[in-house]
Design an enzyme around this catalytic site. Sequence first.
Site, short mmCIF file in Angstrom:
data_model
loop_
_atom_site.label_atom_id
_atom_site.label_comp_id
_atom_site.label_asym_id
_atom_site.label_seq_id
_atom_site.Cartn_x
_atom_site.Cartn_y
_atom_site.Cartn_z
N GLY A 356 0.82 -1.20 0.00
CA GLY A 356 0.00 0.00 0.00
C GLY A 356 0.85 1.25 0.00
O GLY A 356 2.09 1.19 -0.03
N GLU A 357 0.17 2.38 0.04
CA GLU A 357 0.85 3.67 -0.01
C GLU A 357 0.31 4.53 1.12
O GLU A 357 -0.90 4.76 1.22
CB GLU A 357 0.59 4.37 -1.35
CG GLU A 357 1.32 5.69 -1.51
CD GLU A 357 2.72 5.51 -2.09
OE1 GLU A 357 3.54 6.42 -1.91
OE2 GLU A 357 2.98 4.45 -2.70
N GLY A 358 1.19 4.98 2.01
CA GLY A 358 0.79 5.86 3.09
C GLY A 358 1.30 7.26 2.87
O GLY A 358 1.98 7.56 1.88
N GLY A 359 0.98 8.14 3.79
CA GLY A 359 1.41 9.52 3.66
C GLY A 359 2.91 9.67 3.71
O GLY A 359 3.46 10.64 3.20
N PHE A 360 3.61 8.73 4.34
CA PHE A 360 5.06 8.82 4.47
C PHE A 360 5.79 7.97 3.44
O PHE A 360 7.00 7.90 3.45
CB PHE A 360 5.49 8.39 5.87
CG PHE A 360 4.99 9.30 6.95
CD1 PHE A 360 4.77 10.64 6.70
CD2 PHE A 360 4.71 8.81 8.21
CE1 PHE A 360 4.30 11.49 7.67
CE2 PHE A 360 4.24 9.66 9.20
CZ PHE A 360 4.04 11.00 8.93
N GLY A 361 5.04 7.31 2.57
CA GLY A 361 5.69 6.52 1.54
C GLY A 361 5.09 5.14 1.41
O GLY A 361 4.17 4.76 2.14
N LYS A 377 8.56 -0.24 5.47
CA LYS A 377 8.04 1.11 5.22
C LYS A 377 9.20 1.96 4.71
O LYS A 377 10.15 2.23 5.44
CB LYS A 377 7.45 1.68 6.50
CG LYS A 377 6.94 3.09 6.42
CD LYS A 377 6.23 3.43 7.73
CE LYS A 377 6.31 4.88 8.06
NZ LYS A 377 5.70 5.20 9.35
N ASP A 474 -1.84 10.40 15.73
CA ASP A 474 -2.31 10.08 14.38
C ASP A 474 -3.07 8.76 14.38
O ASP A 474 -2.85 7.89 13.53
CB ASP A 474 -1.14 10.03 13.40
CG ASP A 474 -1.59 10.16 11.95
OD1 ASP A 474 -2.71 10.68 11.72
OD2 ASP A 474 -0.85 9.76 11.04
#
Length: 666
Positions: A356-361, A377, A474
């Site tokens: 997947g893709e998160g806000g940090f990469g 990550k 968060d």
Amino acid sequence: MLGVLVLLLLLMPLSATATAQLCGSGGNYVANGTYESNLAALASTLPANASSSPQLFAVATAGQSPDAVHALALCRGDFASDTACRDCVAASFQHAQRACPSDKAATVYYEYDDDQRPGCVLGFSGDDGFLNPVASLTGNGTLFQAWNTGNISGVAGVVTAGVHELLTATAQDAAANTTRRYATAVMDSAPTTLYSLAQCTPDLSAGDCQACLQRLIGMVNATTSVRLGGRIFVLRCNVRFEAFMFFDRPMRRISPSSNAPAPPTGHGTRPWVIAICVAAPLALVAFCVIVYCRCLRGRRNKNGTKILRENRSYKLQEGDQELVWDMEEALSGFTIFDFHEILEATSNFSEENKLGEGGFGPVYMGHFLQGLEIAVKRLASHSGQGVLEFKNEVQLIAKLQHRNLVRLLGCCSQGEEKILVYEYLPNKSLDFYIFDECRKALLDWNKRLAIIEGIAEGLLYLHKHSCLRVIHRDLKPSNILLDNEMNPKISDFGLAKIFSSNNTEEDTTRRVVGTYGYMAPEYASEGLFSIKSDVFSFGVLILEILSGNRNSASHQCGGFINLLGYAWQLWDEGNWIDIVDVSLTPKSHPVEMMRCINLGLLCVQENAADRPNMLDVTAMLSSKTMLLQEPKHPAYFNLRVGDEEDSFATRSYSVNDMTISVATPR
């Protein structure tokens, strides 16, 4: 431990009868069968055995497996006669047989109407481990609570401190009483004199008794501590406090030292002078010890020969600031990986391995040669997360160990590459299920409730029980990962803030980071954050888990700007059931669902002071009898990004649930 099926006591003012019974989940016995005859045999002998014991306590077993019955009886420590104790236990058996007919297991807390005569506790079960004193300490299968509806007048914080001080001292006395594990006390404090009682079964050790009582005292929260009286029972121990003397006489008089500190007299050495004089040399000694140990560690091998310490220091650049990060060898189970190892494990960060893709990469799945599965990550250069956040997450999560926190296995930092290596959790994240119309059906009510409880336990550990005090900042569904058994694990600590063990007050930041829809209003608008900020996010999570809708999806919230407003309207109208996900069956668990919605709305109240802390939250989740307050109007706020009136602030918002930081100039 008994599983509670029925609580037949209706909560009422404590001057009325307080007899209660918990009927267990051990099934039913056959009428006129062997189990019933064994139970009858115990009912005829146990009352006399308990009353004739110097400890007013007895355990017994009748019959052989699979029809064996195990029982326990404990009379309060201030019974004036053997006859009274015997009659109380006998009455408890009769009450259990009337209230829990044919049940193989039951627990009865028997108190008389006038509150002046002592009561007793009776429990029986077909479970072989029922009489194990240590094994029966955990769990909530026999938990019962009752609270007076009136409140003690005075400053709430002062009253709470006084009640906790009184109960803690009484518990210590009870644990130290080797004869009956029983103690009473009185505290003369304005405006109300308080009386307390604590008792354990005498077969518990002093340490186990203390632990059992402290667990109950921990359930006395800011709401219940200001009541005019209350009691909490489990099978092996119980505590009670009242504004009247409900026992024969107090064994100890306690001065309210913690909530009424004496002012300085002006004579002699002032307390702050003593504190400085004591603290300064202690700090100096501690500093010298730390320096000595750091110099000594790794300098000599087991033969005493001087050796060079392995260099684990990485120089990381961020602008003109140079940070030196020294990874300690003391972090057991933590590994600093070589970048080539990560490349090999993830097949060069192939798309097939991308999770997947998160806000940090992006996040990738990986396999080491020894068969270990990992989640990698990889920090993206454009993410806005810098060295400080990366360092923060590594140093923080490597020191935290809890079943509801994701486990960090190691990291990699070479050149521009900053990588975190986690345990691999095959069931992805919570949002993968609750916001998908097909997959949400895989989470029935019991699974959703277990996820809520697990998240609460993880947050309680971060806020109160870990070696550090951590505010996550968060918390959202995409940061809740699920293991093989769908147990939740809180992840992504890049934005977390660490406090000293005693600091739980609000703090302020000019850099507001997090995800729109989950940030507490005081944090989003003013940069004020505390443990109550996480409580707000947790409340949003509860409502999302129950409804299957995102907080920010206004088109699914009856036209409201968010889910919170929609939930509040339905609650206020008495139509709370309409917010429950259609894939669930509200009629099968209506009380639990209603309590969870109540709790969620309590957590998202606009004023941080009105929200419960996580200790209160876990107590509310674990008890079906604790009275919940009516929630106030929830917080409504619409965080705007790029508002030129915001000064020196860094605002964060979410796009497709990715956490992004945006600098807003003056």
